[in-house]
Write a protein that holds these residues in place. Structure first.
Motif, short mmCIF file in Angstrom:
data_model
loop_
_atom_site.label_atom_id
_atom_site.label_comp_id
_atom_site.label_asym_id
_atom_site.label_seq_id
_atom_site.Cartn_x
_atom_site.Cartn_y
_atom_site.Cartn_z
N ALA A 140 0.85 -1.18 0.00
CA ALA A 140 0.00 0.00 0.00
C ALA A 140 0.89 1.24 0.00
O ALA A 140 1.83 1.35 0.78
N VAL A 141 0.60 2.17 -0.89
CA VAL A 141 1.37 3.41 -0.97
C VAL A 141 0.39 4.57 -1.07
O VAL A 141 -0.76 4.41 -1.44
N VAL A 142 0.87 5.74 -0.71
CA VAL A 142 0.04 6.94 -0.81
C VAL A 142 0.52 7.75 -2.00
O VAL A 142 1.70 8.10 -2.09
N GLN A 143 -0.39 8.02 -2.95
CA GLN A 143 -0.07 8.84 -4.11
C GLN A 143 -1.10 9.95 -4.21
O GLN A 143 -2.30 9.69 -4.29
N ASN A 144 -0.65 11.19 -4.21
CA ASN A 144 -1.54 12.34 -4.30
C ASN A 144 -2.64 12.31 -3.24
O ASN A 144 -3.80 12.65 -3.50
N GLY A 145 -2.28 11.88 -2.05
CA GLY A 145 -3.23 11.85 -0.96
C GLY A 145 -4.17 10.68 -0.95
O GLY A 145 -5.03 10.57 -0.08
N ALA A 146 -4.05 9.77 -1.94
CA ALA A 146 -4.94 8.61 -2.02
C ALA A 146 -4.17 7.36 -1.62
O ALA A 146 -3.01 7.18 -1.99
N LEU A 147 -4.83 6.50 -0.85
CA LEU A 147 -4.21 5.25 -0.43
C LEU A 147 -4.41 4.22 -1.53
O LEU A 147 -5.53 3.79 -1.79
N ARG A 148 -3.33 3.82 -2.19
CA ARG A 148 -3.41 2.87 -3.29
C ARG A 148 -2.82 1.54 -2.83
O ARG A 148 -1.69 1.48 -2.40
N ALA A 149 -3.62 0.48 -2.95
CA ALA A 149 -3.23 -0.81 -2.37
C ALA A 149 -2.89 -1.83 -3.44
O ALA A 149 -3.25 -2.98 -3.36
N GLY A 150 -2.20 -1.41 -4.48
CA GLY A 150 -1.81 -2.34 -5.53
C GLY A 150 -2.78 -2.35 -6.68
O GLY A 150 -3.74 -1.59 -6.72
N ARG A 151 -2.57 -3.26 -7.64
CA ARG A 151 -3.31 -3.23 -8.88
C ARG A 151 -4.37 -4.32 -8.99
O ARG A 151 -4.94 -4.56 -10.04
N GLU A 152 -4.65 -5.00 -7.91
CA GLU A 152 -5.64 -6.07 -7.93
C GLU A 152 -6.98 -5.60 -8.51
O GLU A 152 -7.50 -4.56 -8.13
N MET A 153 -7.52 -6.36 -9.47
CA MET A 153 -8.85 -6.07 -9.99
C MET A 153 -9.88 -6.76 -9.11
O MET A 153 -9.89 -7.98 -8.99
N ILE A 154 -10.77 -5.95 -8.53
CA ILE A 154 -11.76 -6.47 -7.60
C ILE A 154 -12.92 -7.11 -8.33
O ILE A 154 -13.45 -8.16 -7.93
N ALA A 170 -8.07 -2.11 -6.90
CA ALA A 170 -7.59 -1.70 -5.59
C ALA A 170 -6.76 -0.41 -5.67
O ALA A 170 -6.44 0.16 -4.63
N ASP A 171 -6.43 0.04 -6.88
CA ASP A 171 -5.61 1.25 -7.04
C ASP A 171 -6.46 2.52 -7.06
O ASP A 171 -6.00 3.57 -7.52
N CYS A 172 -7.71 2.43 -6.61
CA CYS A 172 -8.64 3.56 -6.50
C CYS A 172 -9.28 3.95 -7.82
O CYS A 172 -9.97 4.97 -7.89
N THR A 173 -9.09 3.19 -8.88
CA THR A 173 -9.66 3.55 -10.17
C THR A 173 -10.62 2.47 -10.67
O THR A 173 -10.53 1.31 -10.28
N HIS A 191 -11.69 8.51 -6.73
CA HIS A 191 -11.79 7.89 -5.40
C HIS A 191 -10.43 7.95 -4.70
O HIS A 191 -9.38 7.96 -5.35
N ARG A 192 -10.46 7.94 -3.38
CA ARG A 192 -9.23 8.07 -2.60
C ARG A 192 -8.85 6.78 -1.86
O ARG A 192 -7.82 6.74 -1.20
N ARG A 193 -9.68 5.75 -1.99
CA ARG A 193 -9.33 4.45 -1.44
C ARG A 193 -9.81 3.37 -2.41
O ARG A 193 -10.47 3.65 -3.40
N ARG A 194 -9.49 2.12 -2.09
CA ARG A 194 -9.78 1.02 -3.00
C ARG A 194 -11.26 0.94 -3.36
O ARG A 194 -12.13 1.29 -2.55
N LEU A 195 -11.54 0.47 -4.55
CA LEU A 195 -12.92 0.30 -4.98
C LEU A 195 -13.44 -1.06 -4.53
O LEU A 195 -12.69 -2.02 -4.42
N ASP A 212 -14.04 2.33 -0.59
CA ASP A 212 -13.74 2.40 0.84
C ASP A 212 -13.56 3.83 1.32
O ASP A 212 -13.37 4.06 2.52
N ASP A 213 -13.60 4.82 0.41
CA ASP A 213 -13.46 6.22 0.83
C ASP A 213 -14.79 6.81 1.31
O ASP A 213 -14.92 8.03 1.44
N LEU A 214 -15.79 5.95 1.58
CA LEU A 214 -17.11 6.28 2.13
C LEU A 214 -18.05 6.87 1.09
O LEU A 214 -19.14 7.34 1.44
N THR A 215 -17.68 6.82 -0.20
CA THR A 215 -18.52 7.40 -1.24
C THR A 215 -18.82 6.40 -2.35
O THR A 215 -18.13 5.38 -2.50
#
Length: 345
Positions: A140-154, A170-173, A191-195, A212-215
């Motif tokens: 998990a890394v923080v990029q531009n204020g968003a917590l990105r937890a890798g590239r896993e497709m949910i 999981a990369d917030c996109t 989004h700022r957290r994982r989808l 997971d960013d509550l939105t």
């Protein structure tokens, strides 16, 4: 040397002519429109002319392009022609029409923790498209204020007409892909957290994501722009779905509630309160009048969408419910639990 002269055998001649003479067979749609005229022999089989006919049927029927994308089924007097059966054995004679029903070839899409989604032919098991590139980023890394937890497709799902796939990562996109070419059309960033999930509206004009960013967010499929951000939940939003007519959105959250929103304006309409623990899923009936939620509190609840009132509570006899769906007519519900039991209510 002896020479025997056999008497004439007309039945053999008739069988020879039946196998090798040409007959004209019209091919029509369910509505009776002529698609093609086939010149075939009585011994011809479905596989002898199907590929050739697909090239004619595709452009005439629209919707599907290319013979590889077609699934033609041929019927004679209400019975489907099967591969390997000669036309004459199926009762087809010259001038008798065949009815063709053509649908798009079935496809399956899967998502993976390797960072890709894949489109498959379920009949052959062949991979038709790979969406994304393989990568096993786990940290998990923080990029531009968003917590990105890798590239896993949910998750990955098709649009209604099968032209697009939307994937949640999981990369917030979320990403929208072309099914035909496998190319990336839009990367939905905001989004700022994982989808947790992503879905299309019934008319495929909009997309919906839960995070997971509550939105949850509603997006334009054409432009990739965010149209509305649905804010109001106090904890992670684990699922989001459109109503069957696309007018409403329902979200489920770990804050013990589900919420109903106006898809056009993004305005909150109802908050479904009554569960004692995390809400895990939420779905509409086919007419959009009822909602069904499942929770960690080992219950599922049926709600009136218009009023937000709980109409029924379904209680698990064992472990908690994981998910629930309505029957097509909305008169029954099916629940799935952690134990190896599904229940119909």
């Amino acid at each position: 040397l002896a020479h025997f002269s056999l008497p004439p055998q007309p039945h053999r001649a008739r069988r020879f002519l039946a196998r090798h003479s040409t007959m004209n067979v019209p091919v029509v749609t369910l509505g009776g429109d002529l698609v093609a005229n086939l010149d075939v022999t009585p011994s011809s089989k479905l596989e002898d002319f199907r590929e050739q006919l697909c090239e004619v049927v595709g452009p005439r029927l629209g919707n599907v392009t290319g013979a590889a994308d077609l699934r033609p089924r041929f019927f004679h007097c209400g019975n489907e022609l099967l591969p390997g059966l000669p036309l004459i054995a199926a009762g087809v004679r010259t001038g008798m029409p065949l009815t063709v029903v053509v649908t798009a070839a079935s496809r399956v899409v899967s998502s993976s923790s390797d960072g890709t989604a894949r489109i498959w032919n379920p009949e052959t098991g062949d991979c038709l498209q790979t969406l994304g590139t393989v990568g096993w980023e786990r940290c998990a890394v923080v990029q531009n204020g968003a917590l990105r937890a890798g590239r896993e497709m949910i998750s990955a799902v098709f649009s209604q007409e099968g032209k697009f796939v939307i994937s949640a990562s999981a990369d917030c996109t979320a990403k929208i892909w072309s099914v035909e070419f496998g190319e990336l059309l839009h990367s939905l960033q905001g989004h700022r957290r994982r989808l947790r999930s992503a879905a299309f509206s019934p008319d495929s004009s909009s997309a919906l994501t839960a995070s997971d960013d509550l939105t949850a967010k509603i997006w334009s499929v054409e432009s990739g722009e965010c149209l509305h951000t649905l804010q109001g939940h106090d904890l992670e939003v684990v699922s989001a779905v459109f109503s069957p007519d696309g007018a409403l959105v329902m979200t489920a959250s770990l804050d013990k509630t589900a919420r109903i929103w106006c898809a056009r304006s993004g305005q909150g309409l109802q908050t479904l309160k009554g569960h004692r623990w995390d809400v895990l899923s939420a779905v509409f009936t086919s007419d959009g009048k009822l909602a069904l939620t499942t929770s960690e509190d080992r219950t599922a609840k049926v709600w009136c969408v218009a009023s937000g009132k709980c109409l029924q509570t379904l209680r698990a006899q064992g472990p908690r419910f994981l998910s629930a769906v309505f029957s097509p007519d909305g008169t029954h519900a099916l629940t799935a639990s952690l134990n190896p039991v599904a229940q119909i209510w």
